[in-house]
Design a protein around this motif. Structure first.
Motif, PDB file in Angstrom:
ATOM      1  N   ASP A  31       1.007  -8.114   2.538  1.00  0.00           N
ATOM      2  CA  ASP A  31       0.679  -6.692   2.616  1.00  0.00           C
ATOM      3  C   ASP A  31       1.347  -5.910   1.484  1.00  0.00           C
ATOM      4  O   ASP A  31       2.515  -6.151   1.161  1.00  0.00           O
ATOM      5  N   TYR A  32       0.608  -4.966   0.960  1.00  0.00           N
ATOM      6  CA  TYR A  32       1.129  -4.058  -0.062  1.00  0.00           C
ATOM      7  C   TYR A  32       0.845  -2.631   0.392  1.00  0.00           C
ATOM      8  O   TYR A  32      -0.188  -2.361   1.014  1.00  0.00           O
ATOM      9  N   TRP A  33       1.793  -1.737   0.051  1.00  0.00           N
ATOM     10  CA  TRP A  33       1.699  -0.359   0.538  1.00  0.00           C
ATOM     11  C   TRP A  33       1.781   0.627  -0.610  1.00  0.00           C
ATOM     12  O   TRP A  33       2.534   0.424  -1.570  1.00  0.00           O
ATOM     13  N   GLY A  34       1.025   1.725  -0.462  1.00  0.00           N
ATOM     14  CA  GLY A  34       1.159   2.827  -1.380  1.00  0.00           C
ATOM     15  C   GLY A  34       2.390   3.654  -1.044  1.00  0.00           C
ATOM     16  O   GLY A  34       3.069   3.423  -0.042  1.00  0.00           O
ATOM     17  N   GLN A  35       2.645   4.656  -1.876  1.00  0.00           N
ATOM     18  CA  GLN A  35       3.851   5.464  -1.714  1.00  0.00           C
ATOM     19  C   GLN A  35       3.695   6.524  -0.627  1.00  0.00           C
ATOM     20  O   GLN A  35       4.685   7.110  -0.189  1.00  0.00           O
ATOM     21  N   GLY A  36       2.467   6.764  -0.188  1.00  0.00           N
ATOM     22  CA  GLY A  36       2.214   7.767   0.836  1.00  0.00           C
ATOM     23  C   GLY A  36       1.808   9.093   0.227  1.00  0.00           C
ATOM     24  O   GLY A  36       2.313   9.495  -0.814  1.00  0.00           O
ATOM     25  N   THR A  37       0.889   9.759   0.891  1.00  0.00           N
ATOM     26  CA  THR A  37       0.453  11.087   0.456  1.00  0.00           C
ATOM     27  C   THR A  37       0.384  11.997   1.670  1.00  0.00           C
ATOM     28  O   THR A  37      -0.118  11.611   2.729  1.00  0.00           O
ATOM     29  N   GLN A  38       0.913  13.186   1.530  1.00  0.00           N
ATOM     30  CA  GLN A  38       1.002  14.118   2.665  1.00  0.00           C
ATOM     31  C   GLN A  38      -0.331  14.815   2.871  1.00  0.00           C
ATOM     32  O   GLN A  38      -0.931  15.346   1.922  1.00  0.00           O
ATOM     33  N   VAL A  39      -0.780  14.823   4.112  1.00  0.00           N
ATOM     34  CA  VAL A  39      -1.936  15.603   4.525  1.00  0.00           C
ATOM     35  C   VAL A  39      -1.460  16.579   5.588  1.00  0.00           C
ATOM     36  O   VAL A  39      -0.896  16.184   6.612  1.00  0.00           O
ATOM     37  N   THR A  40      -1.673  17.869   5.330  1.00  0.00           N
ATOM     38  CA  THR A  40      -1.264  18.908   6.261  1.00  0.00           C
ATOM     39  C   THR A  40      -2.476  19.751   6.609  1.00  0.00           C
ATOM     40  O   THR A  40      -3.143  20.278   5.716  1.00  0.00           O
ATOM     41  N   VAL A  41      -2.754  19.863   7.902  1.00  0.00           N
ATOM     42  CA  VAL A  41      -3.897  20.645   8.384  1.00  0.00           C
ATOM     43  C   VAL A  41      -3.349  21.830   9.172  1.00  0.00           C
ATOM     44  O   VAL A  41      -2.675  21.662  10.187  1.00  0.00           O
ATOM     45  N   SER A  42      -3.646  23.012   8.685  1.00  0.00           N
ATOM     46  CA  SER A  42      -3.168  24.218   9.347  1.00  0.00           C
ATOM     47  C   SER A  42      -4.191  24.724  10.356  1.00  0.00           C
ATOM     48  O   SER A  42      -5.399  24.588  10.148  1.00  0.00           O
ATOM     49  N   SER A  43      -3.692  25.330  11.401  1.00  0.00           N
ATOM     50  CA  SER A  43      -4.593  25.825  12.454  1.00  0.00           C
ATOM     51  C   SER A  43      -5.025  27.262  12.180  1.00  0.00           C
ATOM     52  O   SER A  43      -4.509  27.933  11.307  1.00  0.00           O
TER      53      SER A  43
END
Length: 115
Positions: free
Chosen positions: A103-115
């Motif tokens: 398995d290989y993983w990316g560094q991660g990316t933030q997803v923020t959903v505002s209400s």
């Protein structure tokens, strides 16, 4: 050396859309490609996956809203996210597995959903 580069995260209002991309480089043969997410205080969970043959699977919480696809020539996997909800807020990680099960993983990316 395997490298996964993610892009496409950000801040969006509820009901909006985002498209995540993850490009893989390095000398390895890709089998499975997928997206996981981890919200604060929660375990990392599989959001969507796609096999080398194009078979897809989704978490129940995103079925009908998210679509995963891959471009084998570009060694890239995409996640189209529509009708986003605040509960989709998380760090999204690209996952790529080779035919040896590594398995290989990316560094991660933030997803923020505002209400």
């Amino acid at each position: 050396q395997v490298q996964l580069v993610e892009s496409g995260g950000g801040l969006v209002q509820a009901g909006g859309s985002l498209r995540l991309s993850c490009a893989a480089s390095g000398t390895f043969s890709i089998s499975f490609m997928g997206w996981y997410r981890q919200a604060p205080g929660k375990q990392r969970e599989l959001v969507a996956g796609i096999s080398s043959g194009g078979t897809t699977n989704y978490a129940d919480s995103v079925k009908g809203r998210f679509t995963i696809s891959r471009d084998n020539a570009k060694r890239t996997v995409y996640l189209q996210m529509n009708s986003l909800k605040p509960e989709d807020t998380a760090v999204y990680y690209c996952n790529v597995r080779d035919y040896y099960g590594e398995d290989y993983w990316g560094q991660g990316t933030q997803v923020t959903v505002s209400s």
